[in-house]
Write an enzyme that holds these catalytic residues in place. Sequence first.
Site, PDB file in Angstrom:
ATOM      1  N   GLU A  17      98.994 -16.045  34.739  1.00  0.00           N
ATOM      2  CA  GLU A  17      98.532 -14.848  34.020  1.00  0.00           C
ATOM      3  C   GLU A  17      99.514 -14.489  32.916  1.00  0.00           C
ATOM      4  O   GLU A  17     100.729 -14.459  33.146  1.00  0.00           O
ATOM      5  CB  GLU A  17      98.413 -13.702  35.030  1.00  0.00           C
ATOM      6  CG  GLU A  17      97.256 -12.789  34.773  1.00  0.00           C
ATOM      7  CD  GLU A  17      95.906 -13.492  35.005  1.00  0.00           C
ATOM      8  OE1 GLU A  17      95.325 -13.973  34.000  1.00  0.00           O
ATOM      9  OE2 GLU A  17      95.454 -13.534  36.141  1.00  0.00           O
ATOM     10  N   HIS A  18      98.969 -14.231  31.737  1.00  0.00           N
ATOM     11  CA  HIS A  18      99.767 -13.907  30.548  1.00  0.00           C
ATOM     12  C   HIS A  18     100.703 -15.061  30.175  1.00  0.00           C
ATOM     13  O   HIS A  18     101.785 -14.856  29.641  1.00  0.00           O
ATOM     14  CB  HIS A  18     100.544 -12.597  30.736  1.00  0.00           C
ATOM     15  CG  HIS A  18      99.633 -11.397  30.664  1.00  0.00           C
ATOM     16  ND1 HIS A  18      99.237 -10.836  29.470  1.00  0.00           N
ATOM     17  CD2 HIS A  18      99.007 -10.702  31.638  1.00  0.00           C
ATOM     18  CE1 HIS A  18      98.417  -9.830  29.729  1.00  0.00           C
ATOM     19  NE2 HIS A  18      98.251  -9.727  31.030  1.00  0.00           N
ATOM     20  N   THR A  19     100.274 -16.278  30.500  1.00  0.00           N
ATOM     21  CA  THR A  19     101.045 -17.464  30.110  1.00  0.00           C
ATOM     22  C   THR A  19     100.376 -18.207  28.955  1.00  0.00           C
ATOM     23  O   THR A  19     101.020 -19.014  28.292  1.00  0.00           O
ATOM     24  CB  THR A  19     101.143 -18.461  31.286  1.00  0.00           C
ATOM     25  OG1 THR A  19      99.829 -18.622  31.826  1.00  0.00           O
ATOM     26  CG2 THR A  19     102.071 -17.974  32.371  1.00  0.00           C
ATOM     27  N   GLY A 104      84.342  -5.247  31.537  1.00  0.00           N
ATOM     28  CA  GLY A 104      85.565  -4.507  31.875  1.00  0.00           C
ATOM     29  C   GLY A 104      86.095  -4.796  33.265  1.00  0.00           C
ATOM     30  O   GLY A 104      86.979  -4.118  33.761  1.00  0.00           O
ATOM     31  N   GLY A 106      87.535  -7.646  34.025  1.00  0.00           N
ATOM     32  CA  GLY A 106      88.600  -8.640  33.912  1.00  0.00           C
ATOM     33  C   GLY A 106      88.086 -10.051  34.165  1.00  0.00           C
ATOM     34  O   GLY A 106      88.845 -10.942  34.529  1.00  0.00           O
ATOM     35  N   LEU A 107      86.782 -10.256  33.971  1.00  0.00           N
ATOM     36  CA  LEU A 107      86.188 -11.577  34.230  1.00  0.00           C
ATOM     37  C   LEU A 107      85.813 -12.274  32.927  1.00  0.00           C
ATOM     38  O   LEU A 107      85.080 -13.251  32.927  1.00  0.00           O
ATOM     39  CB  LEU A 107      84.954 -11.438  35.133  1.00  0.00           C
ATOM     40  CG  LEU A 107      85.238 -10.820  36.500  1.00  0.00           C
ATOM     41  CD1 LEU A 107      83.964 -10.676  37.305  1.00  0.00           C
ATOM     42  CD2 LEU A 107      86.242 -11.679  37.273  1.00  0.00           C
ATOM     43  N   SER A 108      86.273 -11.709  31.816  1.00  0.00           N
ATOM     44  CA  SER A 108      86.117 -12.378  30.546  1.00  0.00           C
ATOM     45  C   SER A 108      84.667 -12.442  30.063  1.00  0.00           C
ATOM     46  O   SER A 108      84.168 -13.482  29.633  1.00  0.00           O
ATOM     47  CB  SER A 108      86.721 -13.783  30.714  1.00  0.00           C
ATOM     48  OG  SER A 108      86.532 -14.543  29.638  1.00  0.00           O
ATOM     49  N   ASP A 154      90.343 -18.122  28.330  1.00  0.00           N
ATOM     50  CA  ASP A 154      88.996 -17.703  28.726  1.00  0.00           C
ATOM     51  C   ASP A 154      87.906 -18.584  28.101  1.00  0.00           C
ATOM     52  O   ASP A 154      87.053 -19.111  28.821  1.00  0.00           O
ATOM     53  CB  ASP A 154      88.775 -16.223  28.373  1.00  0.00           C
ATOM     54  CG  ASP A 154      89.816 -15.325  29.020  1.00  0.00           C
ATOM     55  OD1 ASP A 154      90.530 -15.798  29.926  1.00  0.00           O
ATOM     56  OD2 ASP A 154      89.933 -14.165  28.629  1.00  0.00           O
ATOM     57  N   TYR A 203      97.638  -4.733  26.025  1.00  0.00           N
ATOM     58  CA  TYR A 203      97.704  -6.199  25.928  1.00  0.00           C
ATOM     59  C   TYR A 203      98.539  -6.646  24.722  1.00  0.00           C
ATOM     60  O   TYR A 203      99.464  -7.455  24.856  1.00  0.00           O
ATOM     61  CB  TYR A 203      96.275  -6.767  25.848  1.00  0.00           C
ATOM     62  CG  TYR A 203      96.196  -8.271  25.884  1.00  0.00           C
ATOM     63  CD1 TYR A 203      96.039  -8.947  27.095  1.00  0.00           C
ATOM     64  CD2 TYR A 203      96.272  -9.028  24.717  1.00  0.00           C
ATOM     65  CE1 TYR A 203      95.955 -10.339  27.132  1.00  0.00           C
ATOM     66  CE2 TYR A 203      96.197 -10.416  24.751  1.00  0.00           C
ATOM     67  CZ  TYR A 203      96.040 -11.059  25.960  1.00  0.00           C
ATOM     68  OH  TYR A 203      95.968 -12.437  25.997  1.00  0.00           O
TER      69      TYR A 203
HETATM   70  C1  GLA Z   1      92.957 -11.924  28.927  1.00  0.00           C
HETATM   71  C2  GLA Z   1      93.070 -12.827  27.709  1.00  0.00           C
HETATM   72  C3  GLA Z   1      93.572 -14.207  28.096  1.00  0.00           C
HETATM   73  C4  GLA Z   1      94.839 -14.127  28.944  1.00  0.00           C
HETATM   74  C5  GLA Z   1      94.670 -13.111  30.075  1.00  0.00           C
HETATM   75  C6  GLA Z   1      95.939 -12.884  30.843  1.00  0.00           C
HETATM   76  O1  GLA Z   1      91.958 -12.396  29.778  1.00  0.00           O
HETATM   77  O2  GLA Z   1      91.827 -12.943  27.079  1.00  0.00           O
HETATM   78  O3  GLA Z   1      93.780 -14.993  26.951  1.00  0.00           O
HETATM   79  O4  GLA Z   1      95.944 -13.825  28.143  1.00  0.00           O
HETATM   80  O5  GLA Z   1      94.202 -11.859  29.605  1.00  0.00           O
HETATM   81  O6  GLA Z   1      96.298 -14.030  31.535  1.00  0.00           O
END
Ligand code: GLA
Length: 367
Positions: A17-19, A104, A106-108, A154, A203
Amino acid sequence: MTAAAVFAPARVNLIGEHTDYSGGLVLPVAIDLGVTVRGEPDAERIRLRSQAFGDSVVLDPDGSAGEPVSGWGRYVAAVASLLADRGRPAAGIDGVIESTVPAGAGLSSSAALDVAVALALCRAAAFELPALALAKVAQEAERRAVGVPCGLMDPATALLGRRGHALLLDCGTEEHRAVPLPSGLAIVVLDSGVRHELEHSGYAERRAELERGLAAIGQRRPADLTLAEAEDMARRAGVDEIPLRRLRHVVSENERVRRCVAALEEPGGPDLSTLGRVFREGHDSLRDEFEVSIPELDLLVDLAYEHGAVAARMTGGGFGGSIVALVEANRAAAFATDVKASYAARSARTGASFVCAAVDGAAVSST
Ligand code: GLA
């Protein structure tokens, strides 16, 4: 060219996550929730109607519009314009957008929208781009549409996901491979009910803070360093506490992705206790070092472990949204019910749950 439907899956990230935006490792899964664009070619315009919102967007094939576009239409306009820049011939589409992804959570949901629209537009113009080039169009569309400087994870998952597998993607080298998921484990997503919108969250701020940490390690790739090396370099460069913490999360998170893949691929069968430990460490690091969790997600993770999850952590960008839990498949439904009941009792919020299947990446079918 005939009518067609394009389905693009949402994703849940198992770990990493956040990598992605510092060229690191991620381990997401494409899931059986997603966005479908159903449409037929239109010689003049892109005309798309959202079933969920009940409104429409009408654009020229290159994404330009007579009047300002708002809401979800901004993603469509951005994708169309970026595809035009890459040479997509001017061809329109007339259709409808359907979604089964909670927004919203967090599932993109927006990457699924970007990818479904992009593939539908490419098909209408008999135009093709390789999967990762298309993923980059979708990534750039997020920045252009709503100013979110997100990474590649994503949209890459929406395109490269594989049934029964997670996707191990190195966002720096772009190498990727499918990692089989143990058939005895179910993926359960528990939505906190706290909406997250990256557009208005921290973010971009987190990303900027990490950039200061990356500058201190001379722009080396966090995935190539041990924690001790990164801390040592950053300290010697005199970096402040906040960027140091962001960097610590990212360096250790890359290592956690490697440990999870090794645990999943353990020759004698998946090493569940390592998975449980590494997910827990990952969550704690997102809470304490990267500071993107919220009390509701912390509570859900605690409840998931209390109710017998093999592994659980927050998933996605944070500031709301969902957690992901790996649970013995035959207990998944009961687990989800129990965690939701405890969550409602302890948080006064109503959560939602999804037992997700790992599916293939986006595909076109005739209607
Ligand atoms: C969101 C962003 C991704 C990623 C995640 C965190 O989903 O769209 O690119 O950075 O946060 O892992």
